[in-house]
Design an enzyme around this catalytic site. Structure first.
Site, PDB file in Angstrom:
ATOM      1  N   ASN A  21       0.842  -1.200   0.000  1.00 26.18           N
ATOM      2  CA  ASN A  21       0.000   0.000   0.000  1.00 26.18           C
ATOM      3  C   ASN A  21       0.880   1.254   0.000  1.00 26.18           C
ATOM      4  O   ASN A  21       0.686   2.198   0.775  1.00 26.18           O
ATOM      5  CB  ASN A  21      -0.941   0.009   1.204  1.00 26.18           C
ATOM      6  CG  ASN A  21      -2.196   0.827   0.949  1.00 26.18           C
ATOM      7  OD1 ASN A  21      -2.395   1.364  -0.138  1.00 26.18           O
ATOM      8  ND2 ASN A  21      -3.048   0.934   1.958  1.00 26.18           N
ATOM      9  N   HIS A  73      -9.877   3.595   7.911  1.00 22.31           N
ATOM     10  CA  HIS A  73     -10.342   2.284   7.460  1.00 22.31           C
ATOM     11  C   HIS A  73     -11.774   1.996   7.902  1.00 22.31           C
ATOM     12  O   HIS A  73     -12.507   1.298   7.199  1.00 22.31           O
ATOM     13  CB  HIS A  73      -9.420   1.183   7.988  1.00 22.31           C
ATOM     14  CG  HIS A  73      -8.206   0.955   7.137  1.00 22.31           C
ATOM     15  ND1 HIS A  73      -7.024   1.626   7.331  1.00 22.31           N
ATOM     16  CD2 HIS A  73      -8.000   0.140   6.072  1.00 22.31           C
ATOM     17  CE1 HIS A  73      -6.140   1.229   6.434  1.00 22.31           C
ATOM     18  NE2 HIS A  73      -6.699   0.334   5.656  1.00 22.31           N
TER      19      HIS A  73
END
Length: 532
Positions: free
Chosen positions: A352, A388
């Site tokens: 990521n 998230h």
């Protein structure tokens, strides 16, 4: 209708199929852009036309994936732009950046509360979380542009770098490779002026990245529109087709491995009585494989998404040492480095990637005034957890990640005097050193995978009642290991740095030399007295 019937036939959830189709549809859109717009256009409207294509196709893809829920991303984009406009009018861009930050993170969090039920779902919040970072970064770059205006830099030269030009300067292609900066967030990405709303929408809905990333700055998007991204706009380097097809193949391969592997090692198995009845070593091994295949899913989907960016040209990353064009500028994962990482630091730099760069640029570095890297890291990880979602597992996972990385850093320093010689150039071909270097790499790989896969279980299961069951079944061994090592680090005496030891030795030698000089001078004076 096609997606529903295919879902019924294959058993794959409709939301997953729609996600995959949206990513795959970006390939022909990128290919059309490549043939039609990735070349000099004989009109001053060239950047506008390129952006218009991105706007239309991006909105169409987003509507295909989100349906009427596309309104959420449109609201966030337009409101962020209005905040920046108001801040520019009143002469306070800092206020606009703060407003944009709070608005986007609160809007996303409320969305999570409304649609998340304790399980990870593919819905409009997926695109919204990508957009959240993009709009916050956009507003902060605009804020930094005000600071740049007030600096002593020349307004004319700086404005020229940020303005849109339909005829970029042609320069020769150099095969020498300068030191590279990540193209997603380069230096000097400040925005002196507020871009038009239509251009901001294009940036928000770029067809190759609006769904699952990667993240990149508006500065890069503008270079893409003006084609100043390339050394010579009349000669687009070759190799992007091959790179895109490689990403397509590897992405599909990773997803295939995930489907097979998760079938044998599903995360849901960890909370069953059958899992708890297994021998302890077996439980640890199963848990390791669950973590491994859970991460494989992300490797696959990010690799698959890279291809569209390569085809469109926005991921052009200069040339390698042999003069070959590189198209990995927006790669979100370094697969080889990730698979064979020997430390958690390698994982952070290979997984990521662009999101990690975003957090480093817009969160971690912004708290440098605290003068405490650990505190800045904690704030960054808390932000990532909130970004998230609102489920407990995200916060549990990122908190453990902080301690894992901190323990690795502390103990790496303790054993540095033993491990550093293993990697010295003069020891490269020493058979004995090679053996111990391989052992060190194997231990590092095993340690980081165990720590990573252990922690990611909470990221996958999300609910505390599930997380507690799993970690109880392995007696919280990962947590006990981490905090035991932390306690040992506090108890054991600190090793002095080599530089400090050398300085003391040098100072000691200097004192001895000074003492010898004094003795010599004394002898000379005594000899002189005798002669006299």
């Amino acid at each position: 209708m096609v997606v529903k019937s295919l879902s019924a036939t294959t058993g794959v959830p409709e939301s997953v199929l729609r996600l995959l189709f949206t990513i795959l549809l970006s390939y022909p859109l990128a290919l059309f852009y490549r043939f039609t717009f990735l070349r000099p256009l004989k009109t001053i409207w060239a950047p506008f036309l390129r952006n218009l294509y991105v706007v239309v196709t991006g909105l169409a893809l987003c509507y295909y994936h989100n349906g009427s829920d596309i309104k959420h991303s449109l609201i966030a984009t337009i409101v962020t732009w209005i905040f920046c406009l108001i801040g520019d009018i009143v002469g306070n861009r800092t206020l606009s950046a703060i407003s944009a930050f709070l608005f986007n993170i609160i809007y996303l969090t409320v969305g999570y509360y409304k649609v998340q039920n304790g399980d990870y779902g593919i819905n409009w919040t997926m695109t919204q979380c990508v957009l959240c970072l993009r709009m916050i970064g956009f507003a902060m770059d605009f804020m930094d542009g005000e600071k740049l205006k007030k600096s002593k830099l020349s307004m004319a030269s700086t404005h020229a770098k940020n303005s849109i030009s339909s005829s970029p300067q042609k320069v020769g292609i150099s095969t020498s490779r300068p030191q590279k900066q990540p193209i997603s967030f380069e230096k000097n990405i400040q925005l002196l002026d507020l871009p038009p709303l239509i251009e901001t929408i294009g940036y928000a809905y770029f067809f190759g990245s609006f769904l699952i990333g990667p993240q990149f700055s508006f500065h890069l998007y503008r270079k893409f529109l003006t084609m100043t991204l390339f050394p010579d706009a009349t000669r687009i380097p070759s190799g992007s087709y091959k790179s895109a097809m490689k990403s397509l193949f590897l992405g599909a391969l990773y997803l295939g491995v995930y489907e097979i592997g998760s079938g044998y090692f599903p995360a849901s198995y960890l909370i069953t009585a059958d899992f708890a009845s297994k021998p302890f070593i077996n439980r640890l091994m199963i848990m390791w494989w669950v973590g491994k295949f859970s991460l494989t899913k992300y490797l696959g989907i990010w690799t698959l998404a890279e291809g569209a960016s390569m085809l469109s040209g926005i991921s052009f990353n200069g040339y390698d040492d042999h003069g070959n064009a590189e198209w990995n500028g927006l790669a979100n994962v370094d697969r080889w480095r990730f698979e064979f990482a020997t430390s958690l630091a390698d994982i952070v730099g290979s997984f990521n990637t662009n999101t990690n760069l975003w957090v480093k640029t817009y969160v971690f570095k912004r708290f440098a005034f605290l003068g405490n890297k650990e505190l800045s890291s904690i704030i960054s990880l808390l932000f990532l957890a909130l970004w998230h979602g609102v489920c407990f597992g995200y916060y549990f996972c990122f908190s453990l990640e902080f301690f894992d990385v901190e323990i690795e850093r502390r103990w790496a320093k303790r054993v540095e005097s033993y491990t550093k010689p293993l990697y010295l150039p003069q020891n490269k071909n020493n058979p004995s050193i090679q053996f111990w270097r391989r052992i060190h790499q194997l231990v590092g790989w095993l340690g980081q995978t165990c720590a990573l896969h252990y922690a990611v279980v909470s990221f996958v299961l999300l609910k505390w009642e599930y997380i507690r069951i799993v970690y109880n079944s392995v007696h919280w061994i990962g947590h006990i290991t981490v905090f035991s090592l932390l306690l040992l680090d506090f108890i054991l005496p600190k090793h002095k740095k080599t530089s400090e030891v050398n300085n003391k030795m040098i100072n000691g030698d200097n004192k001895m030399v000074n003492g010898d000089n004094k003795m010599i001078n004394g002898d000379i004076r005594n000899s002189s007295k005798k002669i006299n």
